[in-house]
Scaffold this motif. Structure first.
Motif, PDB file in Angstrom:
ATOM      1  N   ASP A 136       0.853  -1.184   0.000  1.00  0.00           N
ATOM      2  CA  ASP A 136       0.000   0.000   0.000  1.00  0.00           C
ATOM      3  C   ASP A 136       0.895   1.243   0.000  1.00  0.00           C
ATOM      4  O   ASP A 136       1.713   1.413   0.906  1.00  0.00           O
ATOM      5  CB  ASP A 136      -0.884  -0.050   1.246  1.00  0.00           C
ATOM      6  CG  ASP A 136      -1.942   1.016   1.295  1.00  0.00           C
ATOM      7  OD1 ASP A 136      -1.746   2.097   0.718  1.00  0.00           O
ATOM      8  OD2 ASP A 136      -2.981   0.761   1.937  1.00  0.00           O
ATOM      9  N   ALA A 137       0.739   2.110  -0.994  1.00  0.00           N
ATOM     10  CA  ALA A 137       1.564   3.318  -1.089  1.00  0.00           C
ATOM     11  C   ALA A 137       1.385   4.226   0.124  1.00  0.00           C
ATOM     12  O   ALA A 137       2.315   4.921   0.522  1.00  0.00           O
ATOM     13  CB  ALA A 137       1.233   4.084  -2.374  1.00  0.00           C
ATOM     14  N   ALA A 138       0.209   4.201   0.732  1.00  0.00           N
ATOM     15  CA  ALA A 138      -0.058   5.043   1.897  1.00  0.00           C
ATOM     16  C   ALA A 138       0.459   4.431   3.197  1.00  0.00           C
ATOM     17  O   ALA A 138       0.674   5.147   4.173  1.00  0.00           O
ATOM     18  CB  ALA A 138      -1.565   5.310   2.018  1.00  0.00           C
ATOM     19  N   ASP A 139       0.658   3.120   3.220  1.00  0.00           N
ATOM     20  CA  ASP A 139       1.115   2.420   4.422  1.00  0.00           C
ATOM     21  C   ASP A 139       1.861   1.155   3.997  1.00  0.00           C
ATOM     22  O   ASP A 139       1.250   0.100   3.831  1.00  0.00           O
ATOM     23  CB  ASP A 139      -0.065   2.060   5.318  1.00  0.00           C
ATOM     24  CG  ASP A 139       0.345   1.280   6.557  1.00  0.00           C
ATOM     25  OD1 ASP A 139       1.568   1.108   6.810  1.00  0.00           O
ATOM     26  OD2 ASP A 139      -0.559   0.819   7.284  1.00  0.00           O
ATOM     27  N   PRO A 140       3.187   1.238   3.801  1.00  0.00           N
ATOM     28  CA  PRO A 140       3.926   0.078   3.293  1.00  0.00           C
ATOM     29  C   PRO A 140       3.922  -1.130   4.229  1.00  0.00           C
ATOM     30  O   PRO A 140       4.323  -2.218   3.806  1.00  0.00           O
ATOM     31  CB  PRO A 140       5.340   0.618   3.073  1.00  0.00           C
ATOM     32  CG  PRO A 140       5.419   1.855   3.874  1.00  0.00           C
ATOM     33  CD  PRO A 140       4.033   2.394   4.002  1.00  0.00           C
ATOM     34  N   TYR A 141       3.458  -0.963   5.474  1.00  0.00           N
ATOM     35  CA  TYR A 141       3.318  -2.114   6.359  1.00  0.00           C
ATOM     36  C   TYR A 141       2.034  -2.886   6.069  1.00  0.00           C
ATOM     37  O   TYR A 141       1.816  -3.961   6.607  1.00  0.00           O
ATOM     38  CB  TYR A 141       3.365  -1.678   7.820  1.00  0.00           C
ATOM     39  CG  TYR A 141       4.720  -1.127   8.191  1.00  0.00           C
ATOM     40  CD1 TYR A 141       5.820  -1.970   8.366  1.00  0.00           C
ATOM     41  CD2 TYR A 141       4.919   0.240   8.339  1.00  0.00           C
ATOM     42  CE1 TYR A 141       7.071  -1.468   8.679  1.00  0.00           C
ATOM     43  CE2 TYR A 141       6.173   0.750   8.661  1.00  0.00           C
ATOM     44  CZ  TYR A 141       7.235  -0.106   8.829  1.00  0.00           C
ATOM     45  OH  TYR A 141       8.469   0.390   9.135  1.00  0.00           O
ATOM     46  N   HIS A 142       1.189  -2.333   5.226  1.00  0.00           N
ATOM     47  CA  HIS A 142      -0.014  -3.024   4.751  1.00  0.00           C
ATOM     48  C   HIS A 142       0.324  -3.568   3.370  1.00  0.00           C
ATOM     49  O   HIS A 142       0.487  -2.812   2.415  1.00  0.00           O
ATOM     50  CB  HIS A 142      -1.183  -2.034   4.689  1.00  0.00           C
ATOM     51  CG  HIS A 142      -2.437  -2.611   4.133  1.00  0.00           C
ATOM     52  ND1 HIS A 142      -3.095  -2.053   3.069  1.00  0.00           N
ATOM     53  CD2 HIS A 142      -3.164  -3.703   4.495  1.00  0.00           C
ATOM     54  CE1 HIS A 142      -4.163  -2.769   2.793  1.00  0.00           C
ATOM     55  NE2 HIS A 142      -4.222  -3.775   3.636  1.00  0.00           N
ATOM     56  N   TYR A 143       0.467  -4.879   3.274  1.00  0.00           N
ATOM     57  CA  TYR A 143       0.892  -5.468   2.013  1.00  0.00           C
ATOM     58  C   TYR A 143       0.304  -6.864   1.849  1.00  0.00           C
ATOM     59  O   TYR A 143      -0.242  -7.443   2.786  1.00  0.00           O
ATOM     60  CB  TYR A 143       2.414  -5.529   1.903  1.00  0.00           C
ATOM     61  CG  TYR A 143       3.076  -6.484   2.856  1.00  0.00           C
ATOM     62  CD1 TYR A 143       3.338  -7.802   2.501  1.00  0.00           C
ATOM     63  CD2 TYR A 143       3.444  -6.075   4.140  1.00  0.00           C
ATOM     64  CE1 TYR A 143       3.949  -8.686   3.378  1.00  0.00           C
ATOM     65  CE2 TYR A 143       4.055  -6.946   5.019  1.00  0.00           C
ATOM     66  CZ  TYR A 143       4.306  -8.251   4.637  1.00  0.00           C
ATOM     67  OH  TYR A 143       4.901  -9.114   5.514  1.00  0.00           O
ATOM     68  N   ALA A 144       0.427  -7.366   0.638  1.00  0.00           N
ATOM     69  CA  ALA A 144      -0.027  -8.718   0.328  1.00  0.00           C
ATOM     70  C   ALA A 144       1.104  -9.478  -0.336  1.00  0.00           C
ATOM     71  O   ALA A 144       1.942  -8.896  -1.027  1.00  0.00           O
ATOM     72  CB  ALA A 144      -1.221  -8.664  -0.617  1.00  0.00           C
ATOM     73  N   GLU A 145       1.118 -10.777  -0.105  1.00  0.00           N
ATOM     74  CA  GLU A 145       2.041 -11.658  -0.806  1.00  0.00           C
ATOM     75  C   GLU A 145       1.216 -12.745  -1.490  1.00  0.00           C
ATOM     76  O   GLU A 145       0.350 -13.354  -0.875  1.00  0.00           O
ATOM     77  CB  GLU A 145       3.026 -12.324   0.147  1.00  0.00           C
ATOM     78  CG  GLU A 145       3.969 -13.267  -0.587  1.00  0.00           C
ATOM     79  CD  GLU A 145       4.718 -14.215   0.334  1.00  0.00           C
ATOM     80  OE1 GLU A 145       5.925 -14.372   0.103  1.00  0.00           O
ATOM     81  OE2 GLU A 145       4.105 -14.782   1.252  1.00  0.00           O
ATOM     82  N   VAL A 146       1.514 -12.943  -2.767  1.00  0.00           N
ATOM     83  CA  VAL A 146       0.863 -14.005  -3.539  1.00  0.00           C
ATOM     84  C   VAL A 146       1.948 -14.862  -4.163  1.00  0.00           C
ATOM     85  O   VAL A 146       2.808 -14.357  -4.892  1.00  0.00           O
ATOM     86  CB  VAL A 146      -0.060 -13.431  -4.638  1.00  0.00           C
ATOM     87  CG1 VAL A 146      -0.612 -14.551  -5.506  1.00  0.00           C
ATOM     88  CG2 VAL A 146      -1.177 -12.607  -4.013  1.00  0.00           C
TER      89      VAL A 146
END
Length: 127
Positions: free
Chosen positions: A67-77
């Motif tokens: 997430d550009a606004a919060d890089p600690y919010h992310y997904a891994e696929v």
């Protein structure tokens, strides 16, 4: 099926790290523009790029989208390529991505050699 939260993250103006396995066997990671439909993450690149050659050689990939606004919010696929489409559909798609990421037409190189890869998830998680 792609998790809807991951789909929405990939449809936003967020970047992704694409990791592929080239014929050397040593993983490579590329920062990419990303897109998604309801079932797949979507990567667009030039057909001559190392990442394209690697996905053609070995369809297994890992994609992290943050997430550009919060890089600690992310997904891994972790997934695999299920289709590759070149030609006009890929050229049209890079124009769509350029509109999303830079607000205008794609001006970074030719569009007639683009290819779109659809990646189905085998494992997915959100943080």
């Amino acid at each position: 099926m792609l998790d809807p939260a991951i789909r929405d993250l990939a449809r936003g103006k967020n970047f992704a790290a694409l990791t592929v396995i080239p014929s050397s066997g040593h993983p490579m990671t590329h920062i990419m523009w990303i897109d998604a439909d309801d079932e797949h993450l979507i990567i667009n690149t030039d057909i001559s790029r190392a990442k394209a050659k690697a996905m053609d050689h070995d369809p297994r990939v890992t994609i992290a989208v943050w997430d550009a606004a919060d890089p600690y919010h992310y997904a891994e696929v972790r997934g695999h390529v299920v289709s590759a489409t070149a030609g006009q559909p890929a050229a049209d798609h890079i124009q769509f991505l350029a509109g999303k990421y830079v607000g205008g037409p794609y001006r970074f190189g030719p569009t007639d050699t683009r290819i779109v890869y659809r990646i189905a998830p085998d494992h997915q998680r959100m943080m």
